[in-house]
Every structure is written in structure tokens, then in C-alpha cells.
Design a protein around this motif. Structure first.
Motif, mmCIF file in Angstrom:
data_model
loop_
_atom_site.group_PDB
_atom_site.id
_atom_site.type_symbol
_atom_site.label_atom_id
_atom_site.label_comp_id
_atom_site.label_asym_id
_atom_site.label_seq_id
_atom_site.Cartn_x
_atom_site.Cartn_y
_atom_site.Cartn_z
ATOM 1 N N PHE A 1 0.671 -1.140 -0.087
ATOM 2 C CA PHE A 1 -0.075 -0.272 0.058
ATOM 3 C C PHE A 1 0.863 1.183 0.142
ATOM 4 N N TRP A 2 1.703 1.311 0.903
ATOM 5 C CA TRP A 2 2.563 2.338 1.077
ATOM 6 C C TRP A 2 3.616 2.666 -0.100
ATOM 7 N N ASN A 3 4.071 1.540 -0.820
ATOM 8 C CA ASN A 3 4.752 1.735 -1.913
ATOM 9 C C ASN A 3 3.908 2.115 -3.264
ATOM 10 N N ALA A 4 2.845 2.073 -3.113
ATOM 11 C CA ALA A 4 1.861 2.631 -4.187
ATOM 12 C C ALA A 4 1.482 4.009 -3.921
ATOM 13 N N CYS A 5 2.152 4.581 -3.024
ATOM 14 C CA CYS A 5 1.762 6.001 -2.750
ATOM 15 C C CYS A 5 2.631 6.778 -3.712
ATOM 16 N N SER A 6 1.759 7.730 -4.685
ATOM 17 C CA SER A 6 2.133 8.364 -5.591
ATOM 18 C C SER A 6 2.273 9.879 -5.681
ATOM 19 N N ALA A 7 1.757 10.338 -4.727
ATOM 20 C CA ALA A 7 1.623 11.846 -4.600
ATOM 21 C C ALA A 7 0.975 12.237 -3.180
ATOM 22 N N ILE A 8 1.811 13.285 -2.563
ATOM 23 C CA ILE A 8 1.253 13.789 -1.129
ATOM 24 C C ILE A 8 1.166 15.243 -1.491
ATOM 25 N N CYS A 9 0.001 15.939 -0.930
ATOM 26 C CA CYS A 9 -0.290 17.235 -0.978
ATOM 27 C C CYS A 9 0.736 18.082 -0.017
ATOM 28 N N ASP A 10 0.882 19.161 -0.228
ATOM 29 C CA ASP A 10 2.104 20.003 0.379
ATOM 30 C C ASP A 10 1.376 20.318 1.852
ATOM 31 N N GLU A 11 2.262 21.171 2.924
ATOM 32 C CA GLU A 11 2.198 21.358 4.157
ATOM 33 C C GLU A 11 0.734 22.179 4.131
ATOM 34 N N ARG A 12 0.284 22.944 3.007
ATOM 35 C CA ARG A 12 -0.759 23.699 3.237
ATOM 36 C C ARG A 12 -2.125 22.921 3.801
ATOM 37 N N ASP A 13 -1.945 21.528 3.317
ATOM 38 C CA ASP A 13 -3.140 20.778 3.560
ATOM 39 C C ASP A 13 -2.894 19.921 4.879
ATOM 40 N N PHE A 14 -1.788 19.792 5.373
ATOM 41 C CA PHE A 14 -1.511 19.085 6.404
ATOM 42 C C PHE A 14 -2.514 19.423 7.684
ATOM 43 N N ARG A 15 -3.106 18.163 8.066
ATOM 44 C CA ARG A 15 -4.278 18.113 9.200
ATOM 45 C C ARG A 15 -3.934 17.160 10.073
ATOM 46 N N LEU A 16 -4.399 17.284 11.413
ATOM 47 C CA LEU A 16 -4.313 16.221 12.237
ATOM 48 C C LEU A 16 -5.708 15.345 12.628
ATOM 49 N N GLY A 17 -5.441 13.915 12.525
ATOM 50 C CA GLY A 17 -6.649 13.151 13.051
ATOM 51 C C GLY A 17 -6.126 12.480 14.286
ATOM 52 N N GLY A 18 -6.907 11.712 14.933
ATOM 53 C CA GLY A 18 -6.746 11.304 15.995
ATOM 54 C C GLY A 18 -7.592 9.987 16.870
ATOM 55 N N SER A 19 -7.081 9.399 17.563
ATOM 56 C CA SER A 19 -7.649 8.415 18.595
ATOM 57 C C SER A 19 -7.979 9.176 19.994
ATOM 58 N N PHE A 20 -8.884 9.043 20.412
ATOM 59 C CA PHE A 20 -9.024 9.719 21.890
ATOM 60 C C PHE A 20 -9.053 8.575 22.981
ATOM 61 N N PHE A 21 -9.314 7.432 22.443
ATOM 62 C CA PHE A 21 -9.367 6.141 23.268
ATOM 63 C C PHE A 21 -8.620 4.988 22.704
ATOM 64 N N ASP A 22 -7.125 4.986 22.858
ATOM 65 C CA ASP A 22 -6.502 3.823 21.975
ATOM 66 C C ASP A 22 -6.080 2.845 23.305
#
Length: 542
Positions: free
Chosen positions: A488-509
Motif C-alpha cells: 500500500f505505502w509503495n503505491a503512494c504516488s503523490a502527497i499534498c503539501d504542508e498547506r493541507d496538513f491536518r491532524l486526526g486522532g484516537s481519543f481512546f486507544d
């Protein structure tokens, strides 16, 4: 959040927020500051007693854990809980072995008993331990403090105002076409004082906030229904996160609005109601190979499960095998330069990210937090480790990722914030979509399934849009993507730049036995993966 955790926190009256020896309190008591002078006196008493009892090392955590949860549904409030749990956790090394004990009573007698218990447990452990604990060196930092940067302490906001916000979220969703909606607000304040025989006295005040909701639309003629959960992330911030600052909005392909360091729950609820109704009429996805465009609100969970967990060193070593499994990312893979992903894939661990759930100044072993690389230019280079593990990596300094969810729990290795670095070349989500001939664009987290080594998995989402010849061609439903982690990660072909960088998260891991929970964020920008297998979940279920 796992389904069982959600049921605990919302369906069962948020009883899960009650830590050991917790007591229900008035909301005003959530604002009472900790008495740092008294905490230092208690800590020094423990350190002296442990030394006298023969401990070669001792650390003490004096914790005051405050929680508030408000649960609503449609036009009613179902629960409001304010709780406090306070006590002392003591960890010692005697004869090269760990011992731990905790005390709810912080009287001289209670502390003396806890120290005696910790020392006795360490002596017993030393008789069966195969090798002594090997702690990475840690220079004492003296008396220091750290606070979550807050513009507005959420605990200080009146309960009435929070209830009105949640009910306005519900009303907006109902008026926009939802038939049902439930919404919650979770607030956490960890007041933690750490001291150790290394010469550290660390006072920290940590805050977290989360406002999840789920809107449901029903087609009364057919009985068919669809839901759409909120697209916000839990954050390590104050109430300013809910101030609906327009600068926190992201205009995304398909007319969807994403959220970063601020959140407008009312606007998101209106969109959720409309999109839930639209999902009822959306065609079922045709299974096959697609190029995936994954929004950070979806990709964070894949990072959590298929990058964060397999790179926890204790899991790699087999310590989690009984409870949660092991890891395909064994130590020999780092030695051989294992290719985790394509050249543009860079993962880093970071306990200092502003606004993140895992941001603290020092971990629960008194180690100053930092950022370090896990995967560099697609190659596995490191793991996450604590003071007593990191020597196994040939390193002499802890990574600073030790954590306990309560004063009564022993600290152990937990996941740091693990993030995918944004792309270096300028690229927006709209521009990324223009380059996709046949793809699926996915937003929001959905159900998932994963094996015990974090190698094979499938992930769903909240919203799916088909991409045809560089344009959003409409909503589809019933999709999930299947992956093998390195493929899957070797199929990564493009990543948007830092303007689009956002956080997600787990509150109860969840992790460990007895189980503990922690909160952790994962950052990413919108990312493209080529040739990923999409299944139709409706057909899979028969």
C-alpha cells in the motif's frame, strides 16, 4: 474509537470516564488548581523512603485526572458527568527489577505502605527475572513545568453553554434533513506531577477536547438509512477549537469542507445531514482497482493501525502478543533497510506537535519529548521505545513515549504522534484529483479489519466520491479498500503539501493488560495511492 469504547462512553452513561477511586464532582471543582508545593513535599517523602528501603531508582507520579462528558440526542440531554481521580503511583528498581504500587490516600501512612509494597514487589520480581533492568541514562531537569497552550480553558466554560452548543448542533442537523442525531463533548485535564531520583520535579497540565456526533437519515418509503459522523478530530487544545475560525476550514473536492485547528460543529452537522440523505440514493460502488485519494480524516486511522502500532518496540518484541498481537516490522527489517513505502513516504514520531493529543513537555519517565524519524525516503529506520527498551536498538537515550492513563496505572510504552510528512512539491487536493482518471476519493473514518501483525487490513470511510477523468463524478456507497501494508505505502504516488496538513486522532486507544487508554494524533495531507483494490461491502455481507 472502537465500537465497544463508544458504547461505554455514550450508551452506558459515560461510566468509562470514571478512573479508579474517581468521584463525581461539581463542575466548579474542575477548575481547582493543583497544589504544586504539596505535591513536591509528597514526592520528596516518597523518594526518601524508597532510597532508605534499598531502591536504586525511584519515580513517583502524583496525578489529578479531571473529566467532563456531556451526551445529547436530538433535543434532549442524556447525561452530564464531571469526575475527579487523584492519587500517587510509585515505581522502583530493587536488585535490578521493577516494582510498582499506587495509593489513593496521600497520608504519611498511605505513602509508606505504597513504598513498602513497591519495594516488596521489586524484590519478588528480582528472584525470577532473567536479566536486570537496563535504563537509558537520564539527566535530571530540576524543577520545570509545561502547560498545554490554551486560549480558553474548556473546563471554565459553563455547562449551560456547552449543552446549548450541542443542542444547536442537533437542531441544525434535524432542520437540514437528519432524522436522528447524537452528539457528545469530552474534555480531559491531566494534572501530573513527576519526580525521580534522577533529580527531576516536573509539573504538567495537559488538556484535550473532542466533539463527535453521528447524524442519521432514513428513507421512510424503503426503510433504508445512512449515517454520517462528524469530520472533526480530537485535539490537544482548549475551547478555542470550537470557535469556528474560518481559517480552520479547508474547501475540498466534491464541495466538502474539512477542518484543521478549529472546528464549526454546526456547519458540519448541516453538511452531515444532507450528505447522509444523499448517501441513501448513491449507487453502490463497482469493485475493482482504483487510484485512491485519501483525505487526512480517513488516512489517519490507516497510519495509526498500519504504521503506529507495528512500530511500537514492545509490540515488535512480542510483549503485546497475548492482547493485541505482534508486528511484521521485526528488528531484522531495520537492519536490512526494509522498504516500507515509495521514495516520497516519510513517517515521523513527534510528542511536541502543537495541538496534538500526544503533545507534552515530558513523558511519564521524565524524558523531554522530541521528534524522530521512523521511515525516511520509504526506508524503515527506527521504532518507538522507552528508557528500559531503547538499548535494544543500540541507542542510549529514550524516545520519550512512556505514558500511564492514571496515577494507579504503571507507565509503559505508548504510541507517539505518528505522522506522514507532507509532500515537498506544491500540490493541493483539487490539483491531485485532476490527475486521476479512475479513482475513489474517501473522507472520514469508517469500520476496519486488521490482522494481528498489522500487515493485512481493510478500511472504510464516511464519504466516497468517484473520480472520472480528473473530475468528481458523484457519490458512491458501500466501499472499502484492501491493503497489505508495504504494498500500500509503495503505491503512494503523490502527497499534498504542508498547506493541507491536518491532524486526526484516537481519543481512546487501548493497549496493555490491564488495559489502559491513551490519546494520540496522526497528521497527514491528502495522499494518492495507485491501483488499490476496492471491495463492495454490501455484496461482501451478502
Amino acid at each position: 474509537m472502537h465500537r465497544r469504547d463508544f458504547l461505554t462512553f455514550s450508551g452506558l452513561g459515560v461510566a468509562g470516564l470514571m478512573l479508579p477511586h474517581a468521584r463525581l464532582v461539581a463542575a466548579e471543582e474542575l477548575l481547582a488548581p493543583a497544589d504544586v508545593a504539596r505535591q513536591k513535599l509528597l514526592a520528596d517523602t516518597v523518594l526518601a523512603a524508597a532510597h532508605k528501603a534499598g531502591a536504586s531508582y525511584c519515580d513517583v507520579r502524583i496525578g489529578r485526572y479531571l473529566n467532563q462528558a456531556i451526551v445529547t440526542r436530538e433535543d434532549r440531554v442524556e447525561n452530564v458527568v464531571n469526575s475527579e481521580s487523584a492519587g500517587v503511583g510509585i515505581r522502583v528498581i530493587v536488585n535490578g527489577a521493577w516494582g510498582f504500587a499506587a495509593a489513593h490516600r496521600t497520608t504519611p501512612e498511605g505513602l509508606a505502605t505504597a513504598v513498602g509494597n513497591a519495594v516488596a514487589i521489586a524484590r519478588a520480581n528480582s528472584k525470577i527475572q532473567s536479566r536486570p533492568v537496563q535504563l537509558a541514562p537520564q539527566k535530571g531537569v530540576g524543577e520545570v513545568s509545561w502547560r498545554t497552550p490554551l486560549k480558553r480553558n474548556a473546563m471554565a466554560v459553563p455547562v449551560k453553554d456547552k449543552v446549548e452548543l450541542l443542542l444547536s448542533v442537533n437542531a441544525a442537523a434535524i432542520n437540514a434533513g437528519a432524522d436522528f442525531i447524537n452528539s457528545q463533548l469530552f474534555l480531559v485535564n491531566e494534572q501530573k506531577y513527576f519526580a525521580s531520583s534522577d533529580g527531576s520535579w516536573i509539573d504538567q497540565d495537559v488538556h484535550r477536547i473532542w466533539l463527535p456526533f453521528t447524524a442519521t437519515a432514513i428513507d421512510k418509503a424503503s426503510g433504508k438509512f445512512r449515517t454520517r459522523a462528524g469530520l472533526s478530530a480530537p485535539m490537544g487544545m482548549g475551547y478555542e477549537f470550537l470557535d469556528a475560525d474560518p481559517s480552520g476550514r479547508y474547501e475540498l473536492p466534491g464541495g466538502v469542507v474539512g477542518y484543521g485547528r478549529s472546528y464549526d460543529p454546526v456547519a458540519d452537522a448541516i453538511a452531515a445531514a444532507k450528505q447522509a440523505r444523499e448517501k441513501i440514493k448513491a449507487p453502490s460502488v463497482k469493485p475493482g482497482k482504483y487510484d485512491l485519494v485519501l483525505d487526512p480524516s480517513n488516512l489517519f486511522l490507516t497510519i495509526h493501525e498500519n504504521v503506529g502500532h507495528p512500530l511500537e518496540l514492545d509490540r515488535v518484541l512480542g510483549y503485546e502478543a497475548n492482547y493485541a498481537g505482534t508486528s511484521f516490522a521485526t528488528l531484522d527489517k531495520r537492519e536490512s533497510g526494509f522498504r516500507w513505502g515509495s521514495d516520497i513516504v516519510n513517517f515521523f514520531a513527534d510528542k511536541t506537535q502543537p495541538g496534538s493529543l500526544g503533545a507534552v513537555g515530558y513523558d511519564d519517565e521524565g524524558v523531554k519529548t522530541k521528534q524522530w524519524d521512523l521511515v525516511r525516503d520509504g526506508i524503515l529506520v527506527n521504532y518507538m521505545a522507552t528508557r528500559d527498551e531503547v538499548h535494544l536498538l543500540g541507542e542510549d537515550a529514550s524516545h520519550g513515549c512512556s505514558y500511564a492513563d492514571s496515577w494507579s496505572s504503571v507507565q509503559f510504552q505508548r504510541m507517539a504522534n505518528v505522522s506522514l510528512a507532507p509532500g515537498r512539491a506544491p500540490l493541493t487536493p483539487h490539483e491531485m484529483v485532476k490527475d486521476v482518471e479512475n479513482g475513489i476519493y474517501i473522507l472520514g473514518r469508517g469500520s476496519y479489519s486488521i490482522d494481528q501483525q498489522r500487515y493485512n487490513a481493510q478500511f472504510g470511510g464516511q464519504l466516497y466520491y468517484q473520480i472520472k477523468d480528473g473530475k468528481i463524478a458523484g457519490m458512491v456507497e458501500d466501499a472499502a479498500y484492501q491493503i497489505r501494508t508495504p504494498e500500500f505505502w509503495n503505491a503512494c504516488s503523490a502527497i499534498c503539501d504542508e498547506r493541507d496538513f491536518r491532524l486526526g486522532g484516537s481519543f481512546f486507544d487501548g493497549k496493555g493488560q490491564p488495559s489502559q487508554v491513551s490519546a494520540v494524533s496522526h497528521g497527514a495531507a491528502t495522499t494518492r495511492f495507485n491501483g488499490i483494490n476496492i471491495i463492495n461491502t454490501a455484496r461482501s455481507l451478502g
